[in-house]
Design a protein around this motif. Sequence first.
Motif, PDB file in Angstrom:
ATOM      1  N   LEU A 133      71.614 -13.577   9.331  1.00  0.00           N
ATOM      2  CA  LEU A 133      71.189 -13.396  10.719  1.00  0.00           C
ATOM      3  C   LEU A 133      70.402 -12.109  10.885  1.00  0.00           C
ATOM      4  CD1 LEU A 133      74.394 -14.562  12.658  1.00  0.00           C
ATOM      5  CD2 LEU A 133      72.249 -15.803  12.342  1.00  0.00           C
ATOM      6  N   LEU A 134      70.800 -11.041  10.168  1.00  0.00           N
ATOM      7  CA  LEU A 134      70.107  -9.764  10.287  1.00  0.00           C
ATOM      8  C   LEU A 134      68.660  -9.885   9.813  1.00  0.00           C
ATOM      9  CD1 LEU A 134      70.389  -6.760  11.007  1.00  0.00           C
ATOM     10  CD2 LEU A 134      70.993  -6.334   8.606  1.00  0.00           C
ATOM     11  N   TYR A 135      68.472 -10.535   8.680  1.00  0.00           N
ATOM     12  CA  TYR A 135      67.108 -10.672   8.169  1.00  0.00           C
ATOM     13  C   TYR A 135      66.275 -11.569   9.078  1.00  0.00           C
ATOM     14  CZ  TYR A 135      63.192 -11.114   5.013  1.00  0.00           C
ATOM     15  OH  TYR A 135      61.932 -11.070   4.479  1.00  0.00           O
ATOM     16  N   GLN A 136      66.884 -12.585   9.633  1.00  0.00           N
ATOM     17  CA  GLN A 136      66.160 -13.445  10.554  1.00  0.00           C
ATOM     18  C   GLN A 136      65.728 -12.673  11.802  1.00  0.00           C
ATOM     19  OE1 GLN A 136      68.468 -16.990  11.321  1.00  0.00           O
ATOM     20  NE2 GLN A 136      68.853 -17.322   9.136  1.00  0.00           N
ATOM     21  N   ASP A 137      66.618 -11.823  12.299  1.00  0.00           N
ATOM     22  CA  ASP A 137      66.257 -10.992  13.454  1.00  0.00           C
ATOM     23  C   ASP A 137      65.126 -10.032  13.085  1.00  0.00           C
ATOM     24  OD1 ASP A 137      68.148 -12.212  15.002  1.00  0.00           O
ATOM     25  OD2 ASP A 137      69.654 -10.637  14.776  1.00  0.00           O
ATOM     26  N   PHE A 138      65.204  -9.470  11.901  1.00  0.00           N
ATOM     27  CA  PHE A 138      64.152  -8.564  11.424  1.00  0.00           C
ATOM     28  C   PHE A 138      62.809  -9.298  11.348  1.00  0.00           C
ATOM     29  CE2 PHE A 138      61.756  -7.528   7.526  1.00  0.00           C
ATOM     30  CZ  PHE A 138      61.250  -6.283   7.881  1.00  0.00           C
ATOM     31  N   GLY A 182      61.327  -1.329  11.814  1.00  0.00           N
ATOM     32  CA  GLY A 182      61.869  -0.773  10.581  1.00  0.00           C
ATOM     33  C   GLY A 182      63.059   0.138  10.819  1.00  0.00           C
ATOM     34  N   ILE A 183      62.971   0.968  11.846  1.00  0.00           N
ATOM     35  CA  ILE A 183      64.075   1.872  12.171  1.00  0.00           C
ATOM     36  C   ILE A 183      65.290   1.075  12.653  1.00  0.00           C
ATOM     37  CG2 ILE A 183      64.827   3.671  13.773  1.00  0.00           C
ATOM     38  CD1 ILE A 183      61.997   4.821  13.628  1.00  0.00           C
ATOM     39  N   ALA A 184      65.028   0.016  13.395  1.00  0.00           N
ATOM     40  CA  ALA A 184      66.125  -0.771  13.957  1.00  0.00           C
ATOM     41  C   ALA A 184      66.895  -1.538  12.886  1.00  0.00           C
ATOM     42  CB  ALA A 184      65.587  -1.734  15.005  1.00  0.00           C
ATOM     43  N   TYR A 185      66.220  -1.987  11.822  1.00  0.00           N
ATOM     44  CA  TYR A 185      66.866  -2.871  10.850  1.00  0.00           C
ATOM     45  C   TYR A 185      66.978  -2.278   9.452  1.00  0.00           C
ATOM     46  CZ  TYR A 185      66.405  -6.503  14.384  1.00  0.00           C
ATOM     47  OH  TYR A 185      66.503  -7.229  15.545  1.00  0.00           O
ATOM     48  N   GLY A 186      66.209  -1.248   9.130  1.00  0.00           N
ATOM     49  CA  GLY A 186      66.276  -0.675   7.790  1.00  0.00           C
ATOM     50  C   GLY A 186      67.573   0.080   7.552  1.00  0.00           C
ATOM     51  N   SER A 187      67.910   0.267   6.251  1.00  0.00           N
ATOM     52  CA  SER A 187      69.156   0.942   5.913  1.00  0.00           C
ATOM     53  C   SER A 187      69.016   1.976   4.795  1.00  0.00           C
ATOM     54  CB  SER A 187      70.223  -0.086   5.505  1.00  0.00           C
ATOM     55  OG  SER A 187      69.789  -0.826   4.371  1.00  0.00           O
ATOM     56  N   ASP A 188      67.915   1.951   4.068  1.00  0.00           N
ATOM     57  CA  ASP A 188      67.732   2.878   2.951  1.00  0.00           C
ATOM     58  C   ASP A 188      67.395   4.270   3.480  1.00  0.00           C
ATOM     59  OD1 ASP A 188      67.343   3.208  -0.057  1.00  0.00           O
ATOM     60  OD2 ASP A 188      65.422   3.946   0.720  1.00  0.00           O
TER      61      ASP A 188
END
Length: 222
Positions: A133-138, A182-188
């Motif tokens: 779901l996270l990747y789909q939202d991204f 990117g800021i909303a969904y990235g994690s690195d």
Amino acid sequence: MIRRFVVSVLMLLLLGACREAPPDKPEHTADTHQRQPDAAQPALNSAPAVAARAQQRLRTVARSGNIDHDVASLLLEHYRGAQQLAAVEIATGRDPDLRALADTLRREWRQESQTLGRLAGRTHYNASEDYTLLYQDFSRGMQAAGDSATRYYRPPTGNPDADFAAALSAHLRTGLLLVQVGIAYGSDPPLIALVHHFHHDQLRHLRQVQAWTLAHPISTKR
């Protein structure tokens, strides 16, 4: 005898007139209408055309299923588009402020593209987030960013500096939308730090372009 002489002279004059070359045709008059640039159809190497191709490439960047890798890849492509816009301004533009900005963009491209390339390579083999779901939202967020960017583009004017300013403004706005996703969904952590730096630079350049546009309203009109 005199009549025959007069007739001979007249015949020679007529023959000479017939042999005279026709008047010169003005150069390029036959196809002048075909050579005039059409503002609605920008040249292939104009800033609007380069920006349109950059926008199209952003839409076709391959997705890996990993958010951090895809953010790095998209920003890398965005930097490449900015560098190509800068090259157009340096080749065709005349305004010293815009040419200085273009040179700054080229230097930033050389610096940040290497870092983004390393981050994209390092995050490529992380655990896949495909079909989550996270990747789909991204993915939906990135698609919306691309769709929203189209409203920022303006028809070309034929003025290289004005067209560069308008195209770069739209390109930078697209970059800011990509950064938000990117800021909303990235994690690195290293990638997120670079994204924040990218956001700062893009916003600064956008304000420079907006200031130039406000100071040169006539140059943006046909």
